[in-house]
Design a protein around this motif. Sequence first.
Motif, PDB file in Angstrom:
ATOM      1  N   ARG A  45     -24.459  13.351 -13.993  1.00 41.15           N
ATOM      2  CA  ARG A  45     -23.018  13.341 -13.792  1.00 41.15           C
ATOM      3  C   ARG A  45     -22.684  14.346 -12.692  1.00 41.15           C
ATOM      4  NH1 ARG A  45     -19.129  12.881 -18.936  1.00 41.15           N
ATOM      5  NH2 ARG A  45     -20.679  11.209 -19.217  1.00 41.15           N
ATOM      6  N   TYR A  95     -15.265   9.839 -14.594  1.00 41.01           N
ATOM      7  CA  TYR A  95     -14.779  10.520 -15.790  1.00 41.01           C
ATOM      8  C   TYR A  95     -13.752  11.588 -15.419  1.00 41.01           C
ATOM      9  CZ  TYR A  95     -18.906   8.542 -18.081  1.00 41.01           C
ATOM     10  OH  TYR A  95     -19.862   7.686 -18.584  1.00 41.01           O
ATOM     11  N   CYS A  96     -12.733  11.656 -16.231  1.00 34.33           N
ATOM     12  CA  CYS A  96     -11.748  12.716 -16.160  1.00 34.33           C
ATOM     13  C   CYS A  96     -12.161  13.819 -17.129  1.00 34.33           C
ATOM     14  CB  CYS A  96     -10.390  12.127 -16.549  1.00 34.33           C
ATOM     15  SG  CYS A  96      -9.023  13.262 -16.617  1.00 34.33           S
ATOM     16  N   ALA A  97     -11.950  15.075 -16.753  1.00 36.98           N
ATOM     17  CA  ALA A  97     -12.343  16.193 -17.599  1.00 36.98           C
ATOM     18  C   ALA A  97     -11.278  17.279 -17.571  1.00 36.98           C
ATOM     19  CB  ALA A  97     -13.678  16.763 -17.120  1.00 36.98           C
ATOM     20  N   PRO A 111     -20.408  20.197 -15.273  1.00 38.47           N
ATOM     21  CA  PRO A 111     -19.857  19.566 -16.484  1.00 38.47           C
ATOM     22  C   PRO A 111     -19.674  20.556 -17.631  1.00 38.47           C
ATOM     23  CG  PRO A 111     -21.531  18.154 -15.502  1.00 38.47           C
ATOM     24  CD  PRO A 111     -21.568  19.451 -14.741  1.00 38.47           C
ATOM     25  N   TYR A 114     -16.212  22.290 -18.587  1.00 43.45           N
ATOM     26  CA  TYR A 114     -15.087  21.522 -19.114  1.00 43.45           C
ATOM     27  C   TYR A 114     -15.214  21.341 -20.622  1.00 43.45           C
ATOM     28  CZ  TYR A 114     -13.975  20.600 -14.267  1.00 43.45           C
ATOM     29  OH  TYR A 114     -13.641  20.747 -12.937  1.00 43.45           O
ATOM     30  N   TRP A 117     -13.460  15.353 -22.343  1.00 44.42           N
ATOM     31  CA  TRP A 117     -13.824  14.276 -21.421  1.00 44.42           C
ATOM     32  C   TRP A 117     -13.172  12.971 -21.855  1.00 44.42           C
ATOM     33  CZ3 TRP A 117     -16.906  15.001 -17.122  1.00 44.42           C
ATOM     34  CH2 TRP A 117     -17.530  16.253 -17.023  1.00 44.42           C
TER      35      TRP A 117
END
Length: 127
Positions: A45, A95-97, A111, A114, A117
């Motif tokens: 990611r 993806y929004c986080a 990642p 955050y 998700w």
Amino acid sequence: QVQLVESGGGLVQAGGSLRLSCLASGRTFNRYAMGWFRQAPGKERDFVANIISTGGSTYYADSVKGRFTISRDNAKTMVYLQMNSLKPEDTAVYYCAAREGFYGSRRLAEPSEYDSWGQGTQVTVSS
């Protein structure tokens, strides 16, 4: 934690545009720094962009700089990713986080930085 729901993905030809949206639940949206990541099949990611809680600063991966724009509307609890000049290599699940309680101004590219998700939205760019 905030609940995140992405929308706006789809199939587009190279050179085209898409606008992704992410709706956040709750009434404390302005406490969250927000980011977009993407993941292609078989790959990790990757960071795409992030925006600070006030919307005053934005940060981008080099691969999308000048083509993508992240923005937010705190009144609507929405964050957006405008994607222009799309390339086949932009194909991925996006993806929004969200990161709660972060009020700094810096790149949040990992990642692990955050808390929450979304489920992701597929973007496919054909050549």
